[in-house]
Design an enzyme around this catalytic site. Structure first.
Site, PDB file in Angstrom:
ATOM      1  N   CYS A 387       1.369   0.965  -6.821  1.00 45.83           N
ATOM      2  CA  CYS A 387       0.809  -0.160  -6.052  1.00 45.83           C
ATOM      3  C   CYS A 387      -0.638   0.135  -5.639  1.00 45.83           C
ATOM      4  O   CYS A 387      -0.906   1.116  -4.934  1.00 45.83           O
ATOM      5  CB  CYS A 387       1.680  -0.400  -4.825  1.00 45.83           C
ATOM      6  SG  CYS A 387       0.851  -1.380  -3.552  1.00 45.83           S
ATOM      7  N   CYS A 390      -1.125   0.513  -1.901  1.00 45.54           N
ATOM      8  CA  CYS A 390      -0.635   1.805  -1.397  1.00 45.54           C
ATOM      9  C   CYS A 390      -1.666   2.882  -1.721  1.00 45.54           C
ATOM     10  O   CYS A 390      -1.974   3.741  -0.896  1.00 45.54           O
ATOM     11  CB  CYS A 390       0.703   2.168  -2.035  1.00 45.54           C
ATOM     12  SG  CYS A 390       1.982   0.921  -1.806  1.00 45.54           S
TER      13      CYS A 390
END
Ligand code: SF4
Length: 467
Positions: A387, A390
Site C-alpha cells: 500500500c 502505508c
C-alpha cells in the site's frame, strides 16, 4: 518589481492559485532562504497592500522545519490574516484529465502551466544531473521559480561544483535540504558508513533523502521532477506529465494534498541532451566521465556504452526496482496468488521494520482485543506492505515508535492484508489501508484514528489525548 497579486484560498488541490504579472530571476535572489524566515516578517507583511516582498513573506521557505518534525506547515501563531480581502476560488482540478490533455505538450508548455498554477508554492527538485533542463525550461517561461535539492552528504565533489555553477549561471539560490544530523549519526554509529552494501539502500536513503524530501514537500503544494519514462523500464514507464502525488503530502496535509509535475516524462534522454547542448547549459562534469544517472558517490558508478543508465545506481541490488524512495509511487503492487501484495515495492519484504515496534500475529492482536486491563496502552497500524499510503507513513510511524519507546504506550503493526483482511474488517474497523488503532489501557475496544494526517505530531496528539 511589484507584482499584481490576486490571492485565492484553495482546498488542498484545487487547481487555483495566485496569478502574477511580470517577474524576473533577479527576484529569486530575494526569495526566502534557509533559516531566513522570521515571525516578524509575517506581522509586518499583514497590514498593507500586497507587493512582491510581502507576498514572499507569506510564503514558507521550502526548508523551514520545526525541530525534528517533518512538517513545515506554518503554526497557528504565525498566521496573520492580510487586511486585503481574499477572493475564494475553489476550483477542483482533474489531474488525470489534465495529464491526458498535456500528454503531447512540450516540456516548456508543461513547465509554464505548472508555474502559472502554483506560483511560489511549487519548486523544482534538482538532482544535480541532466534535470538541469528543468531549470532552463523554467527560466524560458519568464516566470519566477524555486529550486531545491537534497544534499545527502554523500554526493561527489563534482556535483557540489555543479550546484555552484548552476546557481551562478541562473543567478538563483538552490534551497538545499539536509538530513537530520542525529539520525545520520545514529545510522553511521550503529551500522557504519557503508551499511547499504550489506542490507540495502532503503535505510540510508530514508534518512538522507526521503525524510528531507518529505520536509521540503510539506512546504509546497506541488513539485516538479525530472522523471522520464525511458529512465527505468521497471519503474518509470508509466510516469504521467502531471499527477496527484501518490505518496507524499503537501502543505495542507493528507492524501492528495500535493501535485507532482513531470514535464520531461515523454522526452527521451537523447533529446534532453540535445536541448542542453543547444542552450549551452552547464552540466555535471561526471557526465564526461561515463556517468549518466547521478546520485550519491558510493551508490553511483559510470555505465558502459549500451548499458542502461539505471544500471549505474545501486548495482548490487535488484535491477527492476531502483527507486530510492523519492518516487515510490512508481512502484506497483505485484498481486500474489491470494491477492496479497507479494513484496514491498522497493524490494524489502515488509514495512515498519524497527526494534521499537512489535509485530503482532493474528493470536497477538486477538489477545489485545480480548484484554480489558493491560499494563500498557497500544497503538497498532493495520497495513499492507504494497500500500503506497502505508509506505508513505513508514518514516513517521517508525519515528513515533522511537519516541514512544518506554513511555507506557506500545507501538505495534499488524499485516492485515490477504487472509487477514476479512478478520480485520470485522474486528479491527479496517476500511482501507492503513487503519491505525489505539487500544486504551482499561478497555478492550480499540479507537480508530480518524484523520489522514499521519505525521508524527498528529499521531502523537492522538495518542496523548487518549493515553
Ligand atoms: Fe545513502 Fe546511497 Fe541512498 Fe545516498 S544513494 S542516501 S549514500 S544509500
Amino acid at each position: 518589481m511589484a507584482l499584481s497579486v490576486s490571492t485565492s484560498s484553495t482546498s488542498a488541490i484545487s487547481g487555483s492559485s495566485f496569478s502574477r504579472a511580470g517577474g524576473n530571476h533577479n527576484e529569486l535572489r530575494a526569495a526566502p532562504r534557509i533559516g531566513s524566515f522570521r515571525l516578524l516578517d509575517r506581522v509586518q507583511a499583514a497590514s498593507v497592500a500586497l507587493n512582491v516582498s510581502q507576498r514572499r513573506s507569506l510564503v514558507k521557505p521550502v526548508n523551514a522545519e520545526p525541530k525534528r518534525n517533518d512538517s513545515i506547515v506554518r503554526s497557528a501563531a504565525t498566521i496573520v490574516a492580510p487586511e486585503v480581502e481574499e477572493k475564494v476560488d475553489v476550483k477542483v482540478e482533474d489531474y488525470d484529465q489534465l495529464a491526458k490533455d498535456l500528454d503531447g505538450a512540450s516540456p516548456l508548455h508543461i513547465m509554464d502551466k505548472a508555474l502559472e498554477k502554483f506560483g511560489d508554492d511549487i519548486a523544482i527538485a534538482f538532482s544535480g544531473a541532466e534535470d538541469v533542463a528543468l531549470i532552463e525550461y523554467a527560466k524560458l517561461t519568464g516566470r519566477p521559480f524555486r529550486v531545491f535539492s537534497l544534499d545527502t552528504g554523500r554526493l561527489n565533489p563534482e556535483t557540489y561544483q555543479f550546484f555552484d555553477a548552476v546557481e551562478k549561471h541562473y543567478d538563483i539560490h538552490i534551497e538545499y535540504m539536509f538530513p537530520d544530523a542525529v539520525e545520520v549519526q545514529a545510522l553511521v554509529r550503529n551500522k557504519g558508513l557503508f551499511s547499504f552494501y550489506e542490507d540495502g539502500h532503503q535505510e540510508c536513503c530514508r534518512v538522507r533523502k526521503v525524510r528531507p524530501l518529505r520536509r521540503a514537500l510539506k512546504g509546497l503544494r506541488a513539485w516538479i521532477t525530472g522523471q522520464r519514462k525511458d529512465q527505468s523500464p521497471g519503474t518509470r514507464s508509466e510516469v504521467p506529465v502531471v499527477q496527484v502525488d501518490p505518496v507524499f503530502e503537501g502543505m495542507y496535509g493528507g492524501v492528495g494534498s500535493l501535485v507532482k509535475w513531470n514535464p520531461l516524462a515523454n522526452v527521451e534522454g537523447q533529446v534532453v541532451w540535445s536541448f542542453l547542448r543547444a542552450m549551452n547549459v552547464p552540466i555535471n562534469s561526471l557526465h564526461t566521465k561515463g556517468y549518466v544517472s547521478i546520485g550519491c558517490e558510493p551508490c553511483t558508478r559510470p555505465v558502459l556504452p549500451g548499458q542502461h543508465e539505471r544500471e549505474g545506481r545501486w548495482w548490487w541490488e535488484d535491477a527492476k526496482a531502483k527507486e530510492c524512495g523519492l518516487h515510490k509511487g512508481n512502484l506497483k503492487q505485484e498481486a500474489g496468488v491470494n491477492g496479497n501484495g507479494s513484496a514491498h515495492a522497493n524490494g524489502s519484504a515488509d514495512l515498519f521494520d524497527t526494534k521499537d515496534l512489535v509485530t503482532l500475529s493474528r493470536p497477538g492482536i486477538e489477545n489485545l482485543l480480548k484484554l480489558e486491563n493491560r499494563k500498557e496502552s497500544w497503538l497498532v497500524v493495520c497495513y499492507a506492505p504494497w500500500c503506497p499510503f502505508c509506505q508513505a507513513m513508514e518514516a513517521s510511524y517508525i519515528e513515533l515508535a522511537e519516541k514512544l519507546a518506554g513511555s507506557g504506550v506500545k507501538v505495534g503493526k499488524f499485516n492485515a492484508d490477504g487472509d487477514q483482511k476479512e478478520f480485520a474488517k470485522q474486528h479491527l474497523q479496517l476500511g482501507s489501508f492503513p487503519t491505525i488503532l489505539f487500544f486504551p489501557k482499561h478497555s478492550s475496544k480499540p479507537i480508530k484514528y480518524p484523520s489522514e494526517k499521519r505525521d508524527v505530531d498528529s499521531l502523537m496528539t492522538f495518542v496523548n489525548a487518549l493515553r
